[in-house]
Design a protein around this motif. Structure first.
Motif, PDB file in Angstrom:
ATOM      1  N   TRP A 123       0.798  -1.211   0.000  1.00 46.06           N
ATOM      2  CA  TRP A 123       0.000   0.000   0.000  1.00 46.06           C
ATOM      3  C   TRP A 123       0.837   1.272   0.000  1.00 46.06           C
ATOM      4  O   TRP A 123       0.446   2.286  -0.589  1.00 46.06           O
ATOM      5  CB  TRP A 123      -0.979  -0.012   1.173  1.00 46.06           C
ATOM      6  N   GLY A 124       1.978   1.231   0.649  1.00 45.89           N
ATOM      7  CA  GLY A 124       2.840   2.413   0.634  1.00 45.89           C
ATOM      8  C   GLY A 124       3.322   2.738  -0.767  1.00 45.89           C
ATOM      9  O   GLY A 124       3.303   3.901  -1.194  1.00 45.89           O
ATOM     10  N   LEU A 125       3.731   1.702  -1.490  1.00 38.86           N
ATOM     11  CA  LEU A 125       4.194   1.911  -2.860  1.00 38.86           C
ATOM     12  C   LEU A 125       3.042   2.277  -3.790  1.00 38.86           C
ATOM     13  O   LEU A 125       3.217   3.054  -4.735  1.00 38.86           O
ATOM     14  CB  LEU A 125       4.914   0.665  -3.368  1.00 38.86           C
ATOM     15  N   ILE A 126       1.854   1.720  -3.522  1.00 40.99           N
ATOM     16  CA  ILE A 126       0.674   2.068  -4.328  1.00 40.99           C
ATOM     17  C   ILE A 126       0.339   3.553  -4.155  1.00 40.99           C
ATOM     18  O   ILE A 126       0.061   4.265  -5.131  1.00 40.99           O
ATOM     19  CB  ILE A 126      -0.521   1.184  -3.944  1.00 40.99           C
ATOM     20  N   ALA A 127       0.383   4.044  -2.904  1.00 37.54           N
ATOM     21  CA  ALA A 127       0.110   5.461  -2.647  1.00 37.54           C
ATOM     22  C   ALA A 127       1.158   6.342  -3.319  1.00 37.54           C
ATOM     23  O   ALA A 127       0.837   7.397  -3.893  1.00 37.54           O
ATOM     24  CB  ALA A 127       0.083   5.729  -1.141  1.00 37.54           C
ATOM     25  N   LEU A 128       2.415   5.902  -3.282  1.00 38.70           N
ATOM     26  CA  LEU A 128       3.489   6.646  -3.932  1.00 38.70           C
ATOM     27  C   LEU A 128       3.277   6.699  -5.435  1.00 38.70           C
ATOM     28  O   LEU A 128       3.446   7.745  -6.070  1.00 38.70           O
ATOM     29  CB  LEU A 128       4.828   5.983  -3.603  1.00 38.70           C
ATOM     30  N   ARG A 129       2.876   5.583  -6.000  1.00 41.20           N
ATOM     31  CA  ARG A 129       2.626   5.515  -7.444  1.00 41.20           C
ATOM     32  C   ARG A 129       1.484   6.441  -7.835  1.00 41.20           C
ATOM     33  O   ARG A 129       1.561   7.158  -8.843  1.00 41.20           O
ATOM     34  CB  ARG A 129       2.299   4.074  -7.839  1.00 41.20           C
ATOM     35  N   TRP A 130       0.415   6.435  -7.046  1.00 37.77           N
ATOM     36  CA  TRP A 130      -0.727   7.285  -7.364  1.00 37.77           C
ATOM     37  C   TRP A 130      -0.349   8.762  -7.278  1.00 37.77           C
ATOM     38  O   TRP A 130      -0.697   9.560  -8.159  1.00 37.77           O
ATOM     39  CB  TRP A 130      -1.894   7.003  -6.418  1.00 37.77           C
ATOM     40  N   ALA A 131       0.372   9.136  -6.218  1.00 40.08           N
ATOM     41  CA  ALA A 131       0.752  10.538  -6.050  1.00 40.08           C
ATOM     42  C   ALA A 131       1.647  11.002  -7.196  1.00 40.08           C
ATOM     43  O   ALA A 131       1.487  12.112  -7.717  1.00 40.08           O
ATOM     44  CB  ALA A 131       1.460  10.723  -4.708  1.00 40.08           C
ATOM     45  N   GLY A 132       2.584  10.161  -7.597  1.00 42.67           N
ATOM     46  CA  GLY A 132       3.451  10.532  -8.705  1.00 42.67           C
ATOM     47  C   GLY A 132       2.676  10.713  -9.994  1.00 42.67           C
ATOM     48  O   GLY A 132       2.878  11.687 -10.738  1.00 42.67           O
ATOM     49  N   ALA A 133       1.757   9.776 -10.265  1.00 43.08           N
ATOM     50  CA  ALA A 133       0.995   9.813 -11.515  1.00 43.08           C
ATOM     51  C   ALA A 133       0.017  10.978 -11.550  1.00 43.08           C
ATOM     52  O   ALA A 133      -0.204  11.593 -12.606  1.00 43.08           O
ATOM     53  CB  ALA A 133       0.250   8.495 -11.708  1.00 43.08           C
ATOM     54  N   ALA A 134      -0.605  11.296 -10.406  1.00 41.08           N
ATOM     55  CA  ALA A 134      -1.655  12.308 -10.379  1.00 41.08           C
ATOM     56  C   ALA A 134      -1.139  13.723 -10.153  1.00 41.08           C
ATOM     57  O   ALA A 134      -1.776  14.691 -10.596  1.00 41.08           O
ATOM     58  CB  ALA A 134      -2.679  11.964  -9.292  1.00 41.08           C
ATOM     59  N   LEU A 135       0.003  13.865  -9.479  1.00 39.63           N
ATOM     60  CA  LEU A 135       0.473  15.190  -9.104  1.00 39.63           C
ATOM     61  C   LEU A 135       1.730  15.644  -9.852  1.00 39.63           C
ATOM     62  O   LEU A 135       1.811  16.791 -10.279  1.00 39.63           O
ATOM     63  CB  LEU A 135       0.741  15.235  -7.597  1.00 39.63           C
TER      64      LEU A 135
END
Length: 232
Positions: A123-135
């Motif tokens: 989940w930590g890496l998933i959140a990191l991936r989402w933040a990078g992709a969206a922001l």
């Protein structure tokens, strides 16, 4: 002899180039096994954090050069926000809808691995991936593809090019190059055209950034909910 790049050109190219360089490194990872004692999925996820983090640092360092993102002319009105959200959602729909095999060119060079060796979601890496992709990615890519490349194709002195005056040739050529960076070629063509035309219509790069962020953000949430990791 090629002329050296201006500080303004470098400011738009370097974050994108750094992101793509780390992407290439991620693409060299093996499919399975351990790297430096860590599962491949964990190493790939951490490298994505390096990718996005490095791009974010370079964007912050070069912020003073992004004239199209500052000042009264860059401010978005309610209508601009509405257009950006609408375009972003439409592109999201196209991205998940245009998924036939012939609409893809190969496989991603560095796909995201959401599970560790034990099959548990990271989940930590998933959140990191989402933040990078969206922001990070929307700002980085729009500054490069539309803010720089599209206007540079129109005229080498790209900062003097008003977005509303960009011609069809520059829109199509920049979109074509944008498409080469994605395996989902048909969706990428339509996405690139949508973001470029939105920028040209409004004259504000923030509208393209916001639309791109909506697309990536909603796509990320959909990927997480559906477990459709192949879209990442």
């Amino acid at each position: 002899m090629a002329l050296p790049l201006s500080p303004e050109a470098r400011a738009r190219i370097l974050p994108f180039a750094a992101f793509m360089l780390v992407l290439a490194l991620r693409g060299q990872l093996p499919e399975e096994g351990l790297v430096a004692g860590l599962p491949v999925a964990t190493v790939s996820g951490l490298l994505y954090g390096v990718q996005a983090g490095l791009a974010a640092l370079l964007l912050a360092w070069a912020w003073r050069h992004y004239s199209e993102l500052r000042g009264p002319a860059a401010r978005m009105a309610a209508r601009d926000w509405g257009l950006a959200v609408g375009v972003g959602l439409a592109v999201f729909g196209l991205w998940i809808g245009l998924d036939e095999p012939w609409m893809r060119l190969g496989e991603p060079s560095a796909g995201f691995r959401a599970r560790d060796a034990a099959g548990e979601l990271q989940w930590g890496l998933i959140a990191l991936r989402w933040a990078g992709a969206a922001l990070v990615v929307p700002l980085m890519e729009e500054l490069f593809w539309r803010g720089y490349l599209m206007r540079w194709i129109e005229r080498a002195d790209f900062l003097q090019v008003e977005a509303r005056t960009v011609g069809a040739r520059a829109v199509l050529l920049s979109t074509g190059v944008f498409t080469l960076a994605h395996t989902e070629w048909l969706a990428a063509v339509l996405a690139g055209l949508a973001y470029a035309l939105l920028y040209r219509q409004t004259g504000k790069l923030w509208t393209a950034v916001a639309a791109h962020a909506v697309t990536n953000g909603v796509l990320g949430l959909w990927v997480i909910r559906q477990g459709a990791w192949q879209y990442w």
